[in-house]
Scaffold this motif. Sequence first.
Motif, PDB file in Angstrom:
ATOM      1  N   LEU A 154     -13.199   5.155  -7.631  1.00  0.00           N
ATOM      2  CA  LEU A 154     -12.441   5.683  -6.494  1.00  0.00           C
ATOM      3  C   LEU A 154     -10.960   5.641  -6.825  1.00  0.00           C
ATOM      4  CD1 LEU A 154     -14.344   3.884  -3.602  1.00  0.00           C
ATOM      5  CD2 LEU A 154     -14.696   6.202  -4.456  1.00  0.00           C
ATOM      6  N   GLU A 155     -10.247   6.702  -6.477  1.00  0.00           N
ATOM      7  CA  GLU A 155      -8.817   6.813  -6.771  1.00  0.00           C
ATOM      8  C   GLU A 155      -8.077   7.182  -5.494  1.00  0.00           C
ATOM      9  OE1 GLU A 155      -5.883   9.742  -9.356  1.00  0.00           O
ATOM     10  OE2 GLU A 155      -8.010   9.719  -9.790  1.00  0.00           O
ATOM     11  N   GLU A 156      -6.995   6.434  -5.216  1.00  0.00           N
ATOM     12  CA  GLU A 156      -6.184   6.724  -4.033  1.00  0.00           C
ATOM     13  C   GLU A 156      -4.711   6.647  -4.405  1.00  0.00           C
ATOM     14  OE1 GLU A 156      -7.756   3.633  -1.437  1.00  0.00           O
ATOM     15  OE2 GLU A 156      -8.845   5.176  -0.335  1.00  0.00           O
ATOM     16  N   ASN A 157      -3.898   7.381  -3.644  1.00  0.00           N
ATOM     17  CA  ASN A 157      -2.449   7.419  -3.865  1.00  0.00           C
ATOM     18  C   ASN A 157      -1.726   6.845  -2.653  1.00  0.00           C
ATOM     19  OD1 ASN A 157      -2.762   8.916  -6.323  1.00  0.00           O
ATOM     20  ND2 ASN A 157      -3.168  10.702  -5.077  1.00  0.00           N
ATOM     21  N   TYR A 158      -0.701   6.055  -2.912  1.00  0.00           N
ATOM     22  CA  TYR A 158       0.081   5.424  -1.852  1.00  0.00           C
ATOM     23  C   TYR A 158       1.565   5.472  -2.180  1.00  0.00           C
ATOM     24  CZ  TYR A 158      -4.256   3.324  -0.128  1.00  0.00           C
ATOM     25  OH  TYR A 158      -5.510   3.133   0.361  1.00  0.00           O
ATOM     26  N   PHE A 159       2.365   5.301  -1.150  1.00  0.00           N
ATOM     27  CA  PHE A 159       3.798   5.088  -1.299  1.00  0.00           C
ATOM     28  C   PHE A 159       4.107   3.716  -0.736  1.00  0.00           C
ATOM     29  CE2 PHE A 159       3.659   9.760  -0.976  1.00  0.00           C
ATOM     30  CZ  PHE A 159       4.276  10.070  -2.198  1.00  0.00           C
ATOM     31  N   ILE A 160       5.011   2.990  -1.367  1.00  0.00           N
ATOM     32  CA  ILE A 160       5.465   1.729  -0.808  1.00  0.00           C
ATOM     33  C   ILE A 160       6.551   2.056   0.202  1.00  0.00           C
ATOM     34  CG2 ILE A 160       6.683  -0.420  -1.303  1.00  0.00           C
ATOM     35  CD1 ILE A 160       5.252  -0.506  -3.976  1.00  0.00           C
ATOM     36  N   VAL A 161       6.339   1.614   1.426  1.00  0.00           N
ATOM     37  CA  VAL A 161       7.272   1.854   2.507  1.00  0.00           C
ATOM     38  C   VAL A 161       7.884   0.523   2.894  1.00  0.00           C
ATOM     39  CG1 VAL A 161       7.550   2.719   4.851  1.00  0.00           C
ATOM     40  CG2 VAL A 161       5.878   3.785   3.314  1.00  0.00           C
ATOM     41  N   ARG A 162       9.160   0.476   2.887  1.00  0.00           N
ATOM     42  CA  ARG A 162       9.866  -0.762   3.257  1.00  0.00           C
ATOM     43  C   ARG A 162      10.317  -0.660   4.704  1.00  0.00           C
ATOM     44  NH1 ARG A 162       9.724  -3.218  -1.362  1.00  0.00           N
ATOM     45  NH2 ARG A 162      10.431  -2.307  -3.278  1.00  0.00           N
ATOM     46  N   ASN A 163      10.122  -1.720   5.424  1.00  0.00           N
ATOM     47  CA  ASN A 163      10.533  -1.772   6.817  1.00  0.00           C
ATOM     48  C   ASN A 163      11.553  -2.905   6.967  1.00  0.00           C
ATOM     49  OD1 ASN A 163      10.662  -1.225   9.500  1.00  0.00           O
ATOM     50  ND2 ASN A 163       8.737  -2.224  10.027  1.00  0.00           N
ATOM     51  N   ASP A 164      12.680  -2.766   6.275  1.00  0.00           N
ATOM     52  CA  ASP A 164      13.713  -3.802   6.271  1.00  0.00           C
ATOM     53  C   ASP A 164      14.700  -3.594   7.409  1.00  0.00           C
ATOM     54  OD1 ASP A 164      12.462  -4.563   3.971  1.00  0.00           O
ATOM     55  OD2 ASP A 164      13.961  -3.721   2.640  1.00  0.00           O
TER      56      ASP A 164
END
Length: 103
Positions: A93-103
């Motif tokens: 299984l392959e998935e794509n994500y973005f790291i989202v910062r909530n600073d």
Amino acid sequence: MFVKIYCYHIKSDNTEAYLTLQKEAAAIYRKYIDSETTYLQCKEEPTKWMEMTKYASEEEYNKKIVLINENQEINELYKTFTKLLVEEKSEVLEENYFIVRND
């Protein structure tokens, strides 16, 4: 930051071969692109593994993966990798994500 996540099942008796293979693959990837990979083994289901690799951007990943996939050594390593998979659960299984910062 762009993240690729892969989930798959490795035969229990192939853990050392898997880790060695991943070390070799990571060295090839580093020749082309800056990346950081973490390998997770499921506590409840030891054949289940998750691989998370961070890249600077999706654009950079898309440019460099073309070159990586042309590398004969990486193709041979992938063939070896598929032989380490649990046959009944051989899907990767392959998935794509973005790291989202909530600073």
